[in-house]
Design an enzyme around this catalytic site. Sequence first.
Site, PDB file in Angstrom:
ATOM      1  N   HIS A 244       0.910  -1.098   0.047  1.00 49.72           N
ATOM      2  CA  HIS A 244      -0.167  -0.014  -0.089  1.00 49.72           C
ATOM      3  C   HIS A 244       0.866   1.418   0.161  1.00 49.72           C
ATOM      4  CE1 HIS A 244       0.481   0.938   4.548  1.00 49.72           C
ATOM      5  NE2 HIS A 244       0.272  -0.225   4.685  1.00 49.72           N
TER       6      HIS A 244
ATOM      7  N   ASP B   7       6.279   0.995   6.513  1.00 50.69           N
ATOM      8  CA  ASP B   7       4.710   0.711   6.577  1.00 50.69           C
ATOM      9  C   ASP B   7       4.049   1.663   5.508  1.00 50.69           C
ATOM     10  OD1 ASP B   7       2.298  -0.349   6.873  1.00 50.69           O
ATOM     11  OD2 ASP B   7       1.992   0.723   8.820  1.00 50.69           O
TER      12      ASP B   7
ATOM     13  N   GLU C 172      -5.019   2.011   2.455  1.00 50.26           N
ATOM     14  CA  GLU C 172      -5.108   0.715   3.148  1.00 50.26           C
ATOM     15  C   GLU C 172      -5.179   1.229   4.824  1.00 50.26           C
ATOM     16  OE1 GLU C 172      -3.469  -2.455   5.964  1.00 50.26           O
ATOM     17  OE2 GLU C 172      -2.551  -0.649   5.653  1.00 50.26           O
ATOM     18  N   GLU C 173      -4.230   2.312   5.079  1.00 52.75           N
ATOM     19  CA  GLU C 173      -4.371   2.576   6.921  1.00 52.75           C
ATOM     20  C   GLU C 173      -5.586   2.910   7.136  1.00 52.75           C
ATOM     21  OE1 GLU C 173      -2.118   1.833   8.406  1.00 52.75           O
ATOM     22  OE2 GLU C 173      -0.224   1.841   7.262  1.00 52.75           O
TER      23      GLU C 173
ATOM     24  N   ASP D 152       3.574  -6.357   3.528  1.00 51.43           N
ATOM     25  CA  ASP D 152       3.159  -5.084   4.271  1.00 51.43           C
ATOM     26  C   ASP D 152       3.581  -5.728   5.705  1.00 51.43           C
ATOM     27  OD1 ASP D 152       1.778  -2.742   5.253  1.00 51.43           O
ATOM     28  OD2 ASP D 152      -0.039  -3.565   5.267  1.00 51.43           O
TER      29      ASP D 152
ATOM     30  N   HIS E 180       3.506   3.103  13.013  1.00 51.36           N
ATOM     31  CA  HIS E 180       2.599   4.084  12.947  1.00 51.36           C
ATOM     32  C   HIS E 180       2.987   5.258  13.898  1.00 51.36           C
ATOM     33  CE1 HIS E 180      -1.224   1.567  11.876  1.00 51.36           C
ATOM     34  NE2 HIS E 180      -0.328   1.567  10.762  1.00 51.36           N
TER      35      HIS E 180
END
Length: 457
Positions: free
Chosen positions: A273, A285, A319-320, A350, A420
Amino acid sequence: MKYILPILLSVFLLSPDFMKAQSVLTNQHKEHAQQLIQKAMGSDVAWERLTYMADTFGPRFSGSENLENSIDWIVETMEEDGFDKVWTQPVMVPHWVRGEESATLLSPRKKDLPMLSLGGSVATPEGGISAEVIVVKSFDELEKVKDQVEGKIVLYNAEFTSYGRTVQYRVNGAIEAARHGAVASIIRSVGPYSMQTPHTGTMYYDDEVKKIPHAAITIEDAMLIQRLYDRGEKIEINLNIQARTLPDTESRNVIAEIKGTEFPEEIIVMGGHIDSWDVGQGVMDDGGGCIAAWEAVRLMNELGIKPKRTIRVVLWTNEENGLRGAEEYHRWVKEEEKSLENHVLAIESDAGVFDPIGFGFSGSERAYDILSEIGTTLQPIESGQVTKGGGGADIGPLMRDGVPGMGLVVDGSRYFWYHHTGADTMDKLNKEDFNECVATMAVFAYAVADIEERLPR
């Protein structure tokens, strides 16, 4: 008697054990696999592209100019790489904007608390919410003290056990706190390690329950507040979140492919992604997964390797905080391209681009055996192990419709240190590990695309 031997031989040849022993790889497949490994390990192209994307565009959150500018650059660069086809697929995505935010411990002493509001959180009133804090370690504990929650801020100090177990406090924490009258909720960041690095991520609301602000503080500060709370101190925090949810906006999936020479209608899809959270650089990520998939196919072009089946790279958007890109690609494949039955395998990266181990695979037993044999060609970099069970969020819609799926497995011991957070930056990656990820994806995608036997479902 003369008929018995041929019958017995035919039974043996068709037996599962014999079929399992049948090699799917030719000498050419093995030679090409080694060429791909050597080329990937000796190239700086993908590493430099990942570095450029990270440093030039920064985080690539859905709805942001950063994301769309990075997509423009990717498309332009892919077109220069000589793919047979490069295009984008429009996708409407959510548009949440963080805004100014802060958290401050007011009592028993004043302290600024590093904080990230959680994706989709509503705002506080201007100036924030100041309230007493009640600390719990689980939803069960919250239920036991529910009569004390009214008008307070709930802090979930849930220790990280696994992502799947602990993320529930991020996802559903605001709902459960609001049920009992909390004015806001805070979580201990979802991760095993911190250097005052709060972790953001998606959270949800229930339309039947009042929406309250929801944020993450660091592990260190959650533990500090727990200690103060256990001593009987009265704890008060000011939580200030000025987030906004704007109307959906248009983003794009990026798609590029090399056409198969014999079975062009059969497709191996591979990618990650392209969006990230709005902090850090989103290289682990999942910028690294995207660039690795792209590079895997670029290397085939550079080496003049032309597989029998089509290999398609997809960089999914959103995606997130929505999976809109994955859902749109699945819809298009099923309803417009009508190629769902011809999607032979879906591959996703991922989980970071650390030292690769192999792939987790979900599909038939025969397919597992084939992939395990392909994995033996990666012995030089020890990344060919295939385990049962695997996939990914973006290939999930395809897998639910029967497409075999596999997710890259890496040494994930440090993944959730940076996941994140503002610390998901280039300096956390190792070029050799990253290039091994490229090689691993390239070898599996190429071999599945070129072997005589179509990977069975």
